[in-house]
Design a protein around this motif. Structure first.
Motif, PDB file in Angstrom:
ATOM      1  N   VAL A  73      40.924  44.319  44.411  1.00  0.00           N
ATOM      2  CA  VAL A  73      41.457  43.026  44.861  1.00  0.00           C
ATOM      3  C   VAL A  73      40.736  42.466  46.088  1.00  0.00           C
ATOM      4  O   VAL A  73      40.988  41.336  46.493  1.00  0.00           O
ATOM      5  N   ASN A  74      39.840  43.239  46.661  1.00  0.00           N
ATOM      6  CA  ASN A  74      39.178  42.818  47.902  1.00  0.00           C
ATOM      7  C   ASN A  74      38.002  41.868  47.623  1.00  0.00           C
ATOM      8  O   ASN A  74      36.987  42.272  47.051  1.00  0.00           O
ATOM      9  N   ALA A  75      38.137  40.627  48.077  1.00  0.00           N
ATOM     10  CA  ALA A  75      37.082  39.631  47.846  1.00  0.00           C
ATOM     11  C   ALA A  75      36.127  39.502  49.027  1.00  0.00           C
ATOM     12  O   ALA A  75      35.181  38.718  48.984  1.00  0.00           O
ATOM     13  N   VAL A  76      36.372  40.259  50.103  1.00  0.00           N
ATOM     14  CA  VAL A  76      35.555  40.130  51.320  1.00  0.00           C
ATOM     15  C   VAL A  76      34.489  41.234  51.337  1.00  0.00           C
ATOM     16  O   VAL A  76      34.851  42.412  51.276  1.00  0.00           O
ATOM     17  N   PRO A  77      33.192  40.884  51.397  1.00  0.00           N
ATOM     18  CA  PRO A  77      32.162  41.929  51.353  1.00  0.00           C
ATOM     19  C   PRO A  77      32.308  42.938  52.486  1.00  0.00           C
ATOM     20  O   PRO A  77      32.727  42.556  53.583  1.00  0.00           O
ATOM     21  N   PRO A  78      31.945  44.222  52.269  1.00  0.00           N
ATOM     22  CA  PRO A  78      31.524  44.763  50.973  1.00  0.00           C
ATOM     23  C   PRO A  78      32.717  44.931  50.033  1.00  0.00           C
ATOM     24  O   PRO A  78      33.855  45.036  50.485  1.00  0.00           O
ATOM     25  N   ALA A  79      32.403  44.976  48.720  1.00  0.00           N
ATOM     26  CA  ALA A  79      33.468  45.154  47.726  1.00  0.00           C
ATOM     27  C   ALA A  79      34.219  46.452  47.980  1.00  0.00           C
ATOM     28  O   ALA A  79      33.660  47.412  48.516  1.00  0.00           O
ATOM     29  N   GLY A  80      35.479  46.501  47.571  1.00  0.00           N
ATOM     30  CA  GLY A  80      36.274  47.729  47.703  1.00  0.00           C
ATOM     31  C   GLY A  80      35.681  48.856  46.873  1.00  0.00           C
ATOM     32  O   GLY A  80      35.782  50.031  47.231  1.00  0.00           O
ATOM     33  N   GLY A 105      37.348  43.805  53.109  1.00  0.00           N
ATOM     34  CA  GLY A 105      36.070  44.237  53.683  1.00  0.00           C
ATOM     35  C   GLY A 105      35.911  45.736  53.829  1.00  0.00           C
ATOM     36  O   GLY A 105      34.966  46.194  54.470  1.00  0.00           O
ATOM     37  N   VAL A 106      36.799  46.516  53.219  1.00  0.00           N
ATOM     38  CA  VAL A 106      36.701  47.983  53.303  1.00  0.00           C
ATOM     39  C   VAL A 106      36.283  48.534  51.937  1.00  0.00           C
ATOM     40  O   VAL A 106      36.959  48.294  50.935  1.00  0.00           O
ATOM     41  N   GLN A 107      35.140  49.259  51.917  1.00  0.00           N
ATOM     42  CA  GLN A 107      34.730  49.906  50.672  1.00  0.00           C
ATOM     43  C   GLN A 107      35.423  51.257  50.573  1.00  0.00           C
ATOM     44  O   GLN A 107      35.241  52.108  51.440  1.00  0.00           O
ATOM     45  N   VAL A 108      36.220  51.442  49.546  1.00  0.00           N
ATOM     46  CA  VAL A 108      36.949  52.717  49.407  1.00  0.00           C
ATOM     47  C   VAL A 108      36.262  53.680  48.455  1.00  0.00           C
ATOM     48  O   VAL A 108      36.472  54.888  48.553  1.00  0.00           O
ATOM     49  N   LEU A 109      35.458  53.153  47.526  1.00  0.00           N
ATOM     50  CA  LEU A 109      34.772  54.045  46.587  1.00  0.00           C
ATOM     51  C   LEU A 109      33.321  53.628  46.431  1.00  0.00           C
ATOM     52  O   LEU A 109      33.014  52.435  46.254  1.00  0.00           O
ATOM     53  N   SER A 110      32.434  54.631  46.472  1.00  0.00           N
ATOM     54  CA  SER A 110      31.006  54.357  46.289  1.00  0.00           C
ATOM     55  C   SER A 110      30.687  54.357  44.793  1.00  0.00           C
ATOM     56  O   SER A 110      31.460  54.883  43.976  1.00  0.00           O
ATOM     57  N   ALA A 111      29.489  53.814  44.462  1.00  0.00           N
ATOM     58  CA  ALA A 111      29.047  53.813  43.062  1.00  0.00           C
ATOM     59  C   ALA A 111      28.947  55.254  42.561  1.00  0.00           C
ATOM     60  O   ALA A 111      29.317  55.551  41.419  1.00  0.00           O
ATOM     61  N   GLN A 112      28.475  56.130  43.431  1.00  0.00           N
ATOM     62  CA  GLN A 112      28.328  57.534  43.038  1.00  0.00           C
ATOM     63  C   GLN A 112      29.696  58.153  42.686  1.00  0.00           C
ATOM     64  O   GLN A 112      29.815  58.876  41.694  1.00  0.00           O
ATOM     65  N   GLU A 113      30.689  57.844  43.492  1.00  0.00           N
ATOM     66  CA  GLU A 113      32.033  58.388  43.207  1.00  0.00           C
ATOM     67  C   GLU A 113      32.553  57.864  41.865  1.00  0.00           C
ATOM     68  O   GLU A 113      33.105  58.621  41.066  1.00  0.00           O
ATOM     69  N   ILE A 114      32.351  56.572  41.630  1.00  0.00           N
ATOM     70  CA  ILE A 114      32.819  55.980  40.370  1.00  0.00           C
ATOM     71  C   ILE A 114      32.065  56.603  39.188  1.00  0.00           C
ATOM     72  O   ILE A 114      32.653  56.947  38.158  1.00  0.00           O
TER      73      ILE A 114
END
Ligand SMILES: NC(=O)c1ccc[n+]([C@@H]2O[C@H](COP(=O)([O-])OP(=O)(O)OC[C@H]3O[C@@H](n4cnc5c(N)ncnc54)[C@H](OP(=O)(O)O)[C@@H]3O)[C@@H](O)[C@H]2O)c1
Length: 300
Positions: free
Chosen positions: A228-235, A207-216
């Motif tokens: 590997v995180n299946a719990v929203p929000p995506a990692g 449930g922890v988002q580590v990277l935003s779409a902008q960062e990617i």
């Protein structure tokens, strides 16, 4: 094939043995499963010797020890103690997979390796990998597996680099690999890490988002990102559960591998290693290296 009933003794250093692992062992064919909780490292020798001397030596290949927990180093220490406790010809098989981390890491690294080979005609050798959640059991095991394959692995610290420095030192001592601690607390630090990364493993807490779409999207060199995180929000923002090689939203080049694509390989790998314990003609001792070899065969 031995006629002995397959028995599995499951050691948990914490309060509970994982129901997930109990179910996996039962579905793989173990007929008798006994969970032990709050097991100390110092108790492993006595428990293993209690198990081996109660059955004739030829039944040893149908007697197993599974080591769970939440600590990769402790699990490997317990595995070592279990192996050293054996008194040939009285033996048994041992499989360590603390918090499912060895098989999950194996699944993630194998899925990414497949995409690197298929879509980019390369492998981990010389590839720069950034690992988020590197102090966790999945992050640590995947760092070591990738480094053993020749990757330059940067272990990203999200709150103080000291614990990552310690993890890297342990990996060097135990596995002979160089892992690079990378402070990743500020947006600037994260941006620098992402810009040089060719692969990202997102292995932070559920449930922890580590990277935003902008960062990617700003990561010019990034070829594959696995989460590997299946719990929203995506990692990783934009990652879909079953993604397996599709580009991430807004990216031309960066391919995504989602948690349930990894989970499928993880499941097959854990089940396969339990089945190997039951069908082997020799006692086996299985850790994340065996998990990676088997996971590779499933993605091939
Ligand atoms: N897909 C599958 O098949 C599968 C199977 C098993 C597990 N998992 C998933 O794998 C992930 C890791 O599991 P684990 O057992 O390794 O967990 P863990 O041991 O609890 O480790 C979690 C990691 O996340 C880091 N973290 C926590 N909060 C963070 C934040 N806000 N920003 C960045 N990093 C943060 C932790 O850092 P600190 O140590 O500094 O707190 C630690 O490195 C989880 O999402 C779990 O659900 C998936």
């Amino acid at each position: 094939m031995s006629q002995a009933t397959p028995i599995l003794h499951m050691f948990a250093p914490q309060k509970h043995m994982s129901p997930f692992d109990v179910n996996m062992a039962a579905d793989a064919g173990f007929k008798v499963i006994i969970p032990y909780s709050n097991v100390d490292l110092g108790e492993v020798t006595g428990l293993v010797q209690d198990a081996i001397f109660s059955r004739p030596p030829e039944y040893g290949i149908r007697t197993g020890v599974f080591i769970g927990g939440k600590d990769a180093m402790l699990a490997l220490d317990m595995m070592k103690a279990a192996k050293e406790a054996l008194v040939p010809p009285f033996e048994l098989s041992v499989f360590a997979d603390p918090a499912g981390s060895f098989t999950t890491a194996a699944g993630m690294v194998a899925c990414v390796e497949k995409l690197l080979k298929q879509k980019h005609k390369r492998d981990f050798n010389g590839t720069t990998v950034a690992v988020f959640g590197a102090t966790g059991v999945v992050g640590f095991a995947s760092s070591v597996i990738a480094a053993l394959e020749g990757a330059r692995v940067r272990m990203v610290a999200h709150r103080g680099v000291e614990r990552v420095v310690k993890a890297a030192a342990v990996a060097k001592e135990r596995f002979g690999v160089e892992l690079e601690p990378a402070p990743g607390e500020t947006p600037e630090q994260k941006s620098e890490i992402i810009k040089s990364a060719e692969v990202v493993f997102a292995a932070a807490a559920a449930g922890v988002q580590v990277l935003s779409a902008q960062e990617i999207q700003s990561a010019d060199k990034l070829l594959v990102t696995a989460d590997v995180n299946a719990v929203p929000p995506a990692g990783v923002e934009g990652m879909e559960l079953f993604m397996n090689g599709e580009p991430l939203p807004g990216c031309q080049q960066t391919l995504g591998v989602g948690p349930l694509a990894i989970g499928d390989i993880k499941y097959k790998t854990e089940s396969g290693l339990f089945k190997r314990m039951i069908s082997s003609t020799e006692p086996v001792h299985l850790d994340f290296r065996d998990a990676f070899a088997l996971a590779r065969s499933f993605v091939a």
